[in-house]
Design a protein around this motif. Structure first.
Motif, mmCIF file in Angstrom:
data_model
loop_
_atom_site.group_PDB
_atom_site.id
_atom_site.type_symbol
_atom_site.label_atom_id
_atom_site.label_comp_id
_atom_site.label_asym_id
_atom_site.label_seq_id
_atom_site.Cartn_x
_atom_site.Cartn_y
_atom_site.Cartn_z
ATOM 1 N N LEU A 283 0.831 -1.198 0.000
ATOM 2 C CA LEU A 283 0.000 0.000 0.000
ATOM 3 C C LEU A 283 0.868 1.252 0.000
ATOM 4 C CD1 LEU A 283 -2.439 -1.153 2.836
ATOM 5 C CD2 LEU A 283 -2.857 -1.329 0.379
ATOM 6 N N THR A 284 0.260 2.365 -0.394
ATOM 7 C CA THR A 284 0.888 3.677 -0.255
ATOM 8 C C THR A 284 -0.087 4.555 0.521
ATOM 9 O OG1 THR A 284 2.067 3.416 -2.353
ATOM 10 C CG2 THR A 284 1.901 5.644 -1.457
ATOM 11 N N VAL A 285 0.350 5.014 1.695
ATOM 12 C CA VAL A 285 -0.538 5.733 2.615
ATOM 13 C C VAL A 285 -0.066 7.177 2.752
ATOM 14 C CG1 VAL A 285 -1.395 5.853 4.991
ATOM 15 C CG2 VAL A 285 -1.111 3.633 3.866
ATOM 16 N N PHE A 286 -1.022 8.102 2.705
ATOM 17 C CA PHE A 286 -0.732 9.527 2.875
ATOM 18 C C PHE A 286 -1.332 9.968 4.212
ATOM 19 C CE2 PHE A 286 -0.999 8.556 -1.650
ATOM 20 C CZ PHE A 286 0.273 8.954 -2.059
ATOM 21 N N ILE B 26 -5.324 5.925 1.225
ATOM 22 C CA ILE B 26 -4.661 4.620 1.142
ATOM 23 C C ILE B 26 -4.758 4.151 -0.305
ATOM 24 C CG2 ILE B 26 -4.556 2.268 2.029
ATOM 25 C CD1 ILE B 26 -6.240 3.242 4.432
ATOM 26 N N ALA B 27 -3.626 4.122 -0.998
ATOM 27 C CA ALA B 27 -3.611 3.739 -2.413
ATOM 28 C C ALA B 27 -3.164 2.292 -2.568
ATOM 29 C CB ALA B 27 -2.687 4.657 -3.201
ATOM 30 N N LYS B 28 -3.730 1.636 -3.567
ATOM 31 C CA LYS B 28 -3.325 0.269 -3.889
ATOM 32 C C LYS B 28 -1.954 0.300 -4.555
ATOM 33 C CE LYS B 28 -8.160 -0.875 -4.926
ATOM 34 N NZ LYS B 28 -9.094 -1.283 -6.000
ATOM 35 N N GLY B 29 -1.065 -0.574 -4.120
ATOM 36 C CA GLY B 29 0.277 -0.612 -4.686
ATOM 37 C C GLY B 29 1.260 0.144 -3.820
ATOM 38 N N SER B 30 2.507 -0.270 -3.894
ATOM 39 C CA SER B 30 3.569 0.319 -3.077
ATOM 40 C C SER B 30 4.455 1.191 -3.961
ATOM 41 C CB SER B 30 4.391 -0.805 -2.434
ATOM 42 O OG SER B 30 5.454 -0.286 -1.696
ATOM 43 N N TYR B 31 4.491 2.506 -3.684
ATOM 44 C CA TYR B 31 5.203 3.442 -4.556
ATOM 45 C C TYR B 31 6.276 4.204 -3.785
ATOM 46 C CZ TYR B 31 1.617 2.529 -7.992
ATOM 47 O OH TYR B 31 0.792 1.902 -8.891
ATOM 48 N N ALA B 32 7.537 3.917 -4.125
ATOM 49 C CA ALA B 32 8.628 4.741 -3.617
ATOM 50 C C ALA B 32 8.497 6.130 -4.235
ATOM 51 C CB ALA B 32 9.969 4.113 -3.975
ATOM 52 N N LYS B 33 9.191 7.102 -3.657
ATOM 53 C CA LYS B 33 8.995 8.480 -4.100
ATOM 54 C C LYS B 33 9.377 8.669 -5.564
ATOM 55 C CE LYS B 33 9.301 13.144 -2.210
ATOM 56 N NZ LYS B 33 9.875 13.991 -1.141
ATOM 57 N N GLU B 34 10.436 7.968 -6.010
ATOM 58 C CA GLU B 34 10.848 8.123 -7.406
ATOM 59 C C GLU B 34 9.828 7.529 -8.374
ATOM 60 O OE1 GLU B 34 13.180 4.555 -5.712
ATOM 61 O OE2 GLU B 34 12.582 6.567 -5.067
ATOM 62 N N ALA B 35 8.973 6.628 -7.868
ATOM 63 C CA ALA B 35 7.943 6.027 -8.723
ATOM 64 C C ALA B 35 6.712 6.916 -8.853
ATOM 65 C CB ALA B 35 7.541 4.660 -8.174
ATOM 66 N N LYS C 84 0.888 18.684 -1.250
ATOM 67 C CA LYS C 84 2.316 18.390 -1.326
ATOM 68 C C LYS C 84 2.757 17.392 -0.258
ATOM 69 C CE LYS C 84 6.835 20.708 -1.068
ATOM 70 N NZ LYS C 84 7.506 22.006 -0.858
ATOM 71 N N ILE C 85 3.520 16.391 -0.671
ATOM 72 C CA ILE C 85 4.128 15.443 0.267
ATOM 73 C C ILE C 85 5.252 16.143 1.022
ATOM 74 C CG2 ILE C 85 5.614 13.399 0.380
ATOM 75 C CD1 ILE C 85 3.976 12.197 -1.878
ATOM 76 N N GLU C 86 5.317 15.914 2.337
ATOM 77 C CA GLU C 86 6.380 16.494 3.154
ATOM 78 C C GLU C 86 7.397 15.408 3.514
ATOM 79 O OE1 GLU C 86 4.713 18.430 6.541
ATOM 80 O OE2 GLU C 86 3.723 19.990 5.358
ATOM 81 N N VAL D 254 7.290 0.653 5.433
ATOM 82 C CA VAL D 254 6.678 -0.194 6.460
ATOM 83 C C VAL D 254 6.292 -1.513 5.793
ATOM 84 C CG1 VAL D 254 4.869 -0.440 8.187
ATOM 85 C CG2 VAL D 254 5.729 1.840 7.625
ATOM 86 N N GLY D 255 7.039 -2.578 6.055
ATOM 87 C CA GLY D 255 6.773 -3.845 5.374
ATOM 88 C C GLY D 255 6.890 -3.666 3.878
ATOM 89 N N LYS D 256 5.827 -4.039 3.143
ATOM 90 C CA LYS D 256 5.814 -3.876 1.689
ATOM 91 C C LYS D 256 5.261 -2.509 1.275
ATOM 92 C CE LYS D 256 5.132 -8.795 0.602
ATOM 93 N NZ LYS D 256 4.239 -9.764 -0.082
ATOM 94 N N SER D 257 4.911 -1.679 2.242
ATOM 95 C CA SER D 257 4.214 -0.421 1.961
ATOM 96 C C SER D 257 5.121 0.793 2.168
ATOM 97 C CB SER D 257 2.984 -0.299 2.869
ATOM 98 O OG SER D 257 2.112 -1.392 2.699
ATOM 99 N N TYR D 258 4.615 1.948 1.703
ATOM 100 C CA TYR D 258 5.268 3.233 1.960
ATOM 101 C C TYR D 258 4.241 4.188 2.557
ATOM 102 C CZ TYR D 258 9.318 1.860 -0.857
ATOM 103 O OH TYR D 258 10.430 1.227 -1.343
ATOM 104 N N VAL D 259 4.709 5.019 3.505
ATOM 105 C CA VAL D 259 3.855 6.037 4.116
ATOM 106 C C VAL D 259 4.493 7.400 3.873
ATOM 107 C CG1 VAL D 259 2.806 6.889 6.242
ATOM 108 C CG2 VAL D 259 3.095 4.422 5.902
#
Length: 454
Positions: free
Chosen positions: A73-76, A99-108, A138-140, A146-151
């Motif tokens: 997941l990708t959580v904001f 909460i978005a489906k899929g795990s996205y690093a910032k560069e993605a 804007k993301i700060e 966190v596990g397979k996810s990004y927050v």
């Protein structure tokens, strides 16, 4: 009468015993879903490390995600503020938009891309330099893994946009080009996914009697996307500030060309009918020029192109370069190139780490090193005693959804194994290892050769 009383007393006693039994042996609760486990892990990490989002965490603990089956997941996470000062309400319903489906690093989180929330709302990504915005928020700071996810931490509630922005097709703005290209590429990959599903599983009632029509439609979709990419590259020409976008378009055009070669044994670039040598040169050039993840994607394309030419030693060199990278691990980061989604919000990741293992295994087998080939196959799908006993379906299913499966029916014929062809819906091994080149293309390019059996 006495008999009736005894009868009623017996029924009462039986009910009482059953009630006691139910209390002693209550129905077990179902295990938590993958989504529940992922959200709980995120809650625990944020409680410990991010007190500034404690209000968000309190609501996140209460959200119902029992039906969420994915744990990437990708959580904001929204920063604390007084309820009165919030521009929009944050509750157990609206928090699902964070909460978005899929795990996205910032560069993605690339400019013009879209995410899909677990409430099936679209989140639009815009990017200027290092600033990343989700629906304008804007993301700060950086990602919190966190596990397979990004927050990510955001300063305010993300509101849902009614519709995607309308951008003129002749725009030369970098942001607009990025958005338009990603939209074109996403449409192409969805088409490619549909084609792969049809020819490998019979999706939608497909039967190989209809291969000509399917081939015509895919050919048009692929070349329409290539044409769009060429137009945008011309608009971005000589702009150093837009180099990352230019490099992305070059790589993804090469991906389409490699997929075309996998289907047709040829492709068109400009006015030229290209051979496998042209594809290898394109991919190897990108390997030398591109940085980071793009270089790894070009390496994988190069390795597969070299398999077509039976350049096994060179294919091993490129695929092993990926396998020896610390960036990718089985069970961890297995995606080499990603960032797209299908209409249902599922990830469409065209290049996976597992494919590098499969390419290496085929190449090692054909250089006489069966033990190494077995070792690689065991790494991705468990024990196998010898090459002759492998079930090719198991390995090809690892690539499901990438658009990369079909050419392996041809590539696996180089090994002394039984290939699981899709025979149930009319696949003919003497004819269907390649697609028919559309008649319209044959008329336009007389140098094209039709594939055997058509």
């Amino acid at each position: 009468m006495k008999t009736l009383a005894y009868y009623l007393l017996g029924i009462f006693s039986l009910c009482l015993l059953n009630a006691c039994s139910d209390e002693d042996n209550p129905t077990p609760e179902p295990p938590p879903s993958k989504g529940e486990e992922a959200v709980q892990e995120i809650v625990e990490v944020l409680k410990e490390s991010k007190p500034e989002v404690s209000q968000f965490v309190e609501i996140l603990e209460k959200v119902d995600v029992a039906d969420l089956t994915q744990d990437d997941l990708t959580v904001f996470a929204v920063k604390n503020t007084s309820t009165a000062s919030r521009a929009a309400v944050l509750d157990t319903a609206s928090i699902k938009n964070h909460i978005a489906k899929g795990s996205y690093a910032k560069e993605a989180l690339t400019d013009g891309s879209t995410l899909t929330s677990i409430s099936n709302e679209t989140l639009y990504v815009t990017r200027t330099g290092n600033d990343v915005l989700i629906n304008g928020v804007k993301i700060e700071g950086e990602a919190i893994p966190v596990g397979k996810s990004y927050v990510y931490v955001v300063p305010e509630v993300i509101e849902i946009q009614a519709a995607e922005p309308v951008i003129p097709a002749d725009s030369v703005s970098t942001n607009d080009i990025s958005y338009l290209w990603r939209k074109s590429m996403n449409n192409y990959l969805n088409k490619n996914w549909e084609v792969e599903a049809k020819v490998t599983t019979g999706y939608g009632g497909f039967f190989y009697e209809g291969i000509e029509e399917l081939s015509d439609n895919y050919w048009k979709a692929a070349y329409a996307t290539l044409s769009e990419g060429e137009k945008y590259l011309n608009q971005l020409e000589d702009s150093e500030s837009d180099k990352n976008l230019s490099d992305t378009i070059k790589l993804e055009r090469a991906l389409i060309q490699a997929q075309l070669y996998g289907y047709y044994n040829t492709y068109i670039d400009g006015e030229k009918v290209c051979t496998i040598n042209d594809l290898i040169m394109t991919c190897e050039t990108l390997t030398d020029l591109l940085p980071g993840t793009m270089r790894d994607a070009a390496r994988l394309l190069s390795a597969k192109a070299l398999l077509y030419k039976e350049g096994y030693a060179e294919a091993i060199t490129y695929s092993e370069a990926i396998l020896n990278e610390d960036n990718y691990t089985l069970g961890g980061n297995e995606i080499i190139w990603k960032g797209y989604m299908d209409a249902s919000g599922n990830n469409v990741d065209p290049l996976l780490l597992q494919e590098a293992y499969i390419i290496s295994a085929i190449a090692y087998y054909n250089t006489g090193n069966q033990n190494k080939a077995l070792e690689l196959l065991k790494s991705i799908a468990g024990p196998v005693s010898n090459i002759e006993n492998i079930d090719t379906t198991v390995y090809l299913n690892l690539l499901k959804g990438t658009g990369e499966i079909y050419p392996y029916y041809r590539l696996l014929t180089s090994m002394n194994i039984s290939v699981s062809y899709p025979l149930d819906f009319g696949f003919d091994v003497n004819r269907n290892l390649s697609f028919p080149v559309p008649k319209e293309a044959m008329d336009e390019y007389p140098e094209l050769n039709q594939n055997p059996g058509y």
